[in-house]
Design a protein around this motif. Structure first.
Motif, PDB file in Angstrom:
ATOM      1  N   ASP A 223     -99.647  24.723  39.208  1.00  0.00           N
ATOM      2  CA  ASP A 223     -99.758  25.285  40.557  1.00  0.00           C
ATOM      3  C   ASP A 223    -101.125  25.943  40.725  1.00  0.00           C
ATOM      4  O   ASP A 223    -101.698  26.480  39.767  1.00  0.00           O
ATOM      5  N   VAL A 224    -101.651  25.917  41.946  1.00  0.00           N
ATOM      6  CA  VAL A 224    -102.936  26.541  42.246  1.00  0.00           C
ATOM      7  C   VAL A 224    -102.760  27.483  43.431  1.00  0.00           C
ATOM      8  O   VAL A 224    -101.846  27.329  44.241  1.00  0.00           O
ATOM      9  N   HIS A 225    -103.663  28.453  43.508  1.00  0.00           N
ATOM     10  CA  HIS A 225    -103.522  29.458  44.565  1.00  0.00           C
ATOM     11  C   HIS A 225    -104.868  30.118  44.823  1.00  0.00           C
ATOM     12  O   HIS A 225    -105.655  30.328  43.894  1.00  0.00           O
ATOM     13  N   VAL A 226    -105.151  30.403  46.091  1.00  0.00           N
ATOM     14  CA  VAL A 226    -106.316  31.186  46.484  1.00  0.00           C
ATOM     15  C   VAL A 226    -105.795  32.463  47.120  1.00  0.00           C
ATOM     16  O   VAL A 226    -104.988  32.422  48.049  1.00  0.00           O
ATOM     17  N   LEU A 227    -106.258  33.620  46.614  1.00  0.00           N
ATOM     18  CA  LEU A 227    -105.683  34.888  47.056  1.00  0.00           C
ATOM     19  C   LEU A 227    -105.921  35.175  48.534  1.00  0.00           C
ATOM     20  O   LEU A 227    -104.991  35.330  49.301  1.00  0.00           O
ATOM     21  N   GLY A 228    -107.175  35.272  48.950  1.00  0.00           N
ATOM     22  CA  GLY A 228    -107.453  35.569  50.354  1.00  0.00           C
ATOM     23  C   GLY A 228    -106.931  36.943  50.742  1.00  0.00           C
ATOM     24  O   GLY A 228    -107.363  37.960  50.222  1.00  0.00           O
ATOM     25  N   ALA A 229    -105.962  36.979  51.664  1.00  0.00           N
ATOM     26  CA  ALA A 229    -105.402  38.240  52.149  1.00  0.00           C
ATOM     27  C   ALA A 229    -103.896  38.241  51.959  1.00  0.00           C
ATOM     28  O   ALA A 229    -103.259  37.206  51.859  1.00  0.00           O
ATOM     29  N   GLY A 230    -103.309  39.459  51.921  1.00  0.00           N
ATOM     30  CA  GLY A 230    -101.870  39.571  51.764  1.00  0.00           C
ATOM     31  C   GLY A 230    -101.485  41.005  51.454  1.00  0.00           C
ATOM     32  O   GLY A 230    -102.271  41.934  51.644  1.00  0.00           O
ATOM     33  N   THR A 231    -100.259  41.193  50.956  1.00  0.00           N
ATOM     34  CA  THR A 231     -99.746  42.524  50.620  1.00  0.00           C
ATOM     35  C   THR A 231     -99.160  42.492  49.210  1.00  0.00           C
ATOM     36  O   THR A 231     -98.505  41.531  48.832  1.00  0.00           O
ATOM     37  N   LYS A 232     -99.404  43.558  48.452  1.00  0.00           N
ATOM     38  CA  LYS A 232     -98.884  43.663  47.093  1.00  0.00           C
ATOM     39  C   LYS A 232     -98.266  45.045  46.897  1.00  0.00           C
ATOM     40  O   LYS A 232     -98.638  46.014  47.552  1.00  0.00           O
ATOM     41  N   ARG A 233     -97.315  45.090  45.961  1.00  0.00           N
ATOM     42  CA  ARG A 233     -96.635  46.342  45.647  1.00  0.00           C
ATOM     43  C   ARG A 233     -96.941  46.753  44.213  1.00  0.00           C
ATOM     44  O   ARG A 233     -96.880  45.938  43.289  1.00  0.00           O
ATOM     45  N   PHE A 234     -97.291  48.037  44.041  1.00  0.00           N
ATOM     46  CA  PHE A 234     -97.625  48.573  42.726  1.00  0.00           C
ATOM     47  C   PHE A 234     -96.810  49.846  42.484  1.00  0.00           C
ATOM     48  O   PHE A 234     -96.317  50.475  43.421  1.00  0.00           O
ATOM     49  N   HIS A 235     -96.710  50.220  41.200  1.00  0.00           N
ATOM     50  CA  HIS A 235     -96.116  51.510  40.855  1.00  0.00           C
ATOM     51  C   HIS A 235     -97.114  52.232  39.949  1.00  0.00           C
ATOM     52  O   HIS A 235     -97.280  51.879  38.783  1.00  0.00           O
ATOM     53  N   HIS A 236     -97.784  53.235  40.521  1.00  0.00           N
ATOM     54  CA  HIS A 236     -98.801  53.957  39.762  1.00  0.00           C
ATOM     55  C   HIS A 236     -98.153  55.113  39.006  1.00  0.00           C
ATOM     56  O   HIS A 236     -97.280  55.803  39.550  1.00  0.00           O
ATOM     57  N   PRO A 237     -98.544  55.349  37.750  1.00  0.00           N
ATOM     58  CA  PRO A 237     -97.878  56.395  36.957  1.00  0.00           C
ATOM     59  C   PRO A 237     -98.049  57.801  37.516  1.00  0.00           C
ATOM     60  O   PRO A 237     -97.250  58.691  37.193  1.00  0.00           O
ATOM     61  N   GLU A 238     -99.048  58.042  38.366  1.00  0.00           N
ATOM     62  CA  GLU A 238     -99.277  59.394  38.882  1.00  0.00           C
ATOM     63  C   GLU A 238     -98.741  59.611  40.297  1.00  0.00           C
ATOM     64  O   GLU A 238     -98.361  60.730  40.649  1.00  0.00           O
ATOM     65  N   VAL A 239     -98.739  58.567  41.130  1.00  0.00           N
ATOM     66  CA  VAL A 239     -98.342  58.781  42.531  1.00  0.00           C
ATOM     67  C   VAL A 239     -97.156  57.926  42.966  1.00  0.00           C
ATOM     68  O   VAL A 239     -96.691  58.048  44.099  1.00  0.00           O
ATOM     69  N   GLY A 240     -96.662  57.059  42.101  1.00  0.00           N
ATOM     70  CA  GLY A 240     -95.495  56.267  42.447  1.00  0.00           C
ATOM     71  C   GLY A 240     -95.821  54.973  43.172  1.00  0.00           C
ATOM     72  O   GLY A 240     -96.899  54.394  43.001  1.00  0.00           O
ATOM     73  N   GLU A 241     -94.889  54.515  44.031  1.00  0.00           N
ATOM     74  CA  GLU A 241     -95.020  53.196  44.660  1.00  0.00           C
ATOM     75  C   GLU A 241     -96.136  53.167  45.705  1.00  0.00           C
ATOM     76  O   GLU A 241     -96.271  54.074  46.530  1.00  0.00           O
ATOM     77  N   LEU A 242     -96.901  52.101  45.658  1.00  0.00           N
ATOM     78  CA  LEU A 242     -97.969  51.849  46.626  1.00  0.00           C
ATOM     79  C   LEU A 242     -97.819  50.430  47.152  1.00  0.00           C
ATOM     80  O   LEU A 242     -97.794  49.478  46.372  1.00  0.00           O
ATOM     81  N   VAL A 243     -97.699  50.292  48.464  1.00  0.00           N
ATOM     82  CA  VAL A 243     -97.686  48.983  49.105  1.00  0.00           C
ATOM     83  C   VAL A 243     -99.034  48.828  49.797  1.00  0.00           C
ATOM     84  O   VAL A 243     -99.333  49.544  50.756  1.00  0.00           O
ATOM     85  N   LEU A 244     -99.851  47.915  49.305  1.00  0.00           N
ATOM     86  CA  LEU A 244    -101.230  47.821  49.747  1.00  0.00           C
ATOM     87  C   LEU A 244    -101.564  46.422  50.257  1.00  0.00           C
ATOM     88  O   LEU A 244    -101.143  45.415  49.673  1.00  0.00           O
ATOM     89  N   ALA A 245    -102.312  46.389  51.340  1.00  0.00           N
ATOM     90  CA  ALA A 245    -102.857  45.123  51.841  1.00  0.00           C
ATOM     91  C   ALA A 245    -104.142  44.831  51.084  1.00  0.00           C
ATOM     92  O   ALA A 245    -104.885  45.752  50.718  1.00  0.00           O
ATOM     93  N   HIS A 246    -104.399  43.550  50.837  1.00  0.00           N
ATOM     94  CA  HIS A 246    -105.610  43.209  50.091  1.00  0.00           C
ATOM     95  C   HIS A 246    -106.426  42.154  50.818  1.00  0.00           C
ATOM     96  O   HIS A 246    -105.894  41.294  51.522  1.00  0.00           O
ATOM     97  N   GLU A 247    -107.722  42.256  50.642  1.00  0.00           N
ATOM     98  CA  GLU A 247    -108.673  41.268  51.133  1.00  0.00           C
ATOM     99  C   GLU A 247    -109.585  40.895  49.968  1.00  0.00           C
ATOM    100  O   GLU A 247    -110.096  41.770  49.266  1.00  0.00           O
ATOM    101  N   GLU A 248    -109.788  39.601  49.758  1.00  0.00           N
ATOM    102  CA  GLU A 248    -110.686  39.143  48.706  1.00  0.00           C
ATOM    103  C   GLU A 248    -111.880  38.465  49.356  1.00  0.00           C
ATOM    104  O   GLU A 248    -111.726  37.513  50.126  1.00  0.00           O
ATOM    105  N   LEU A 249    -113.078  38.948  49.045  1.00  0.00           N
ATOM    106  CA  LEU A 249    -114.303  38.471  49.673  1.00  0.00           C
ATOM    107  C   LEU A 249    -115.248  37.919  48.613  1.00  0.00           C
ATOM    108  O   LEU A 249    -115.457  38.542  47.562  1.00  0.00           O
ATOM    109  N   ALA A 250    -115.812  36.747  48.889  1.00  0.00           N
ATOM    110  CA  ALA A 250    -116.765  36.141  47.954  1.00  0.00           C
ATOM    111  C   ALA A 250    -118.096  36.884  48.018  1.00  0.00           C
ATOM    112  O   ALA A 250    -118.582  37.220  49.093  1.00  0.00           O
ATOM    113  N   VAL A 251    -118.690  37.139  46.848  1.00  0.00           N
ATOM    114  CA  VAL A 251    -120.008  37.757  46.763  1.00  0.00           C
ATOM    115  C   VAL A 251    -121.023  36.611  46.742  1.00  0.00           C
ATOM    116  O   VAL A 251    -121.257  35.986  45.710  1.00  0.00           O
ATOM    117  N   THR A 252    -121.608  36.323  47.891  1.00  0.00           N
ATOM    118  CA  THR A 252    -122.450  35.130  48.016  1.00  0.00           C
ATOM    119  C   THR A 252    -123.692  35.184  47.137  1.00  0.00           C
ATOM    120  O   THR A 252    -124.198  34.150  46.701  1.00  0.00           O
TER     121      THR A 252
END
Length: 331
Positions: A223-252
């Motif tokens: 399977d192949v995938h290009v990230l681009g944009a979307g939403t991800k969920r994390f659990h940080h040990p200091e502040v707990g759950e984080l639901v974050l939108a992400h953008e991936e930009l090419a460094v030309t």
């Protein structure tokens, strides 16, 4: 570049996912394959069975754009899969993908000072730069706090895939671990198709395949995938759950490098927790600066007491080690 095995496995895996009904063909009886037959693909593409069989055996060198597009349409490839097929064809023709230079060095490249300044100018979001091998080359201050489970105190350059598959802490950091694992392998597969000459990427795949059964299974799915944009969920040990939108930009200016930015929806609990993480990061930095000032005063007192270097002591004070930045020196 001889990538026939990669081409063969990719085309076969995609053909197995397409049913006759999806392309308007009768299923018939006695089918021995889970998806389309080679003869059915050849008919829909508009080439002979012999020619398509050669393509599926990996002989894509010299295949025309029209044929590749027809194969992609017939196999119902999405945008990432279509781009991957063309990357494989370009690699077979000896053409670097996306204008990238072929890399011989296996050490992770450092980023330019101007890119580091850009990172540090981003203060209210997590920002970092990764290379095709998922090495985290540099982060901003909030990124260092966010990825503290990944970066750690010292050692080799942090690597997202290595942390995900080989560090048990990743199961806590990524609540949707299975989803992250699938995306990670698909991104690495995409990068491998773009630059099959990248020995460091090959070494990473070998290491992960050796030590992770999950990685081996997902790698075999092609399977192949290009990230681009979307939403991800994390659990940080200091502040707990984080639901974050992400953008991936090419460094030309640095082909192959990607700038990733994580932000939280304004007014959301995640935004508040991200601000809290930023304040904790600032508190830690002030505490470190206070300790550094104290050490500096102590060193000055010691130097005033004995300005002459003792036996085995090197003149000059190297100072405190910088936090992780990955910036090229001497520029």
């Amino acid at each position: 570049m001889d990538n026939r095995h990669e081409v063969r496995e990719f085309l076969m895996s995609r053909r197995a996912k397409v049913t006759p009904a999806q392309v308007g063909l009768p299923a018939g009886r006695g089918r021995r394959v889970p998806g389309l037959r080679r003869s059915e693909v050849a008919m829909l593409v508009g080439v002979s069975v012999e020619y398509y069989s050669r393509l599926e055996r990996g002989a894509v060198r010299g295949a025309s754009t029209a044929v590749l597009n027809a194969v992609a349409d017939t196999l119902r490839l999405d945008d990432a899969e279509r781009a991957h097929l063309f990357d494989l064809a370009r690699a077979a023709d000896g053409v670097p993908a996306s204008g990238r230079r072929r890399r011989r060095a296996t050490k992770p490249a450092a980023i330019s000072p101007s890119l580091a300044w850009t990172l540090e100018a981003i203060t209210d979001a997590v920002a970092f730069v990764r290379n095709p091998r998922t090495d985290v080359l540099a982060t901003n201050a909030l990124g260092r706090a966010f990825y503290s489970p990944l970066i750690g105190d010292a050692g080799r350059v942090p690597n997202l895939a290595r942390f995900l598959f080989l560090d048990p802490a990743s199961r806590d950091f990524y609540p949707d671990w299975d989803r992250f694992a699938q995306m990670s392998v698909a991104v690495i597969r995409t990068e491998a198709g773009r630059d099959p000459h990248d020995r460091a990427l090959q070494d990473l795949v070998g290491e992960l395949s050796t030590h992770s059964q999950t990685f081996r299974s997902l790698w075999g799915a092609h399977d192949v995938h290009v990230l681009g944009a979307g939403t991800k969920r994390f659990h940080h040990p200091e502040v707990g759950e984080l639901v974050l939108a992400h953008e991936e930009l090419a460094v030309t200016a640095e082909p192959g490098l990607m700038l990733m930015i994580y932000t939280a929806e304004p007014g959301s609990p995640s935004a508040e927790r991200l601000r809290l993480l930023g304040s904790l990061c600032l508190d830690h930095r002030h505490a470190d600066d206070g300790k550094a000032v104290g050490r500096g005063r102590l060193r000055r007192v010691e130097r005033e007491g004995d300005a002459r270097p003792r036996a085995g002591q090197v003149q000059g004070d190297p100072g405190r080690a910088d936090t992780f930045s990955g910036v090229r020196r001497g520029q």
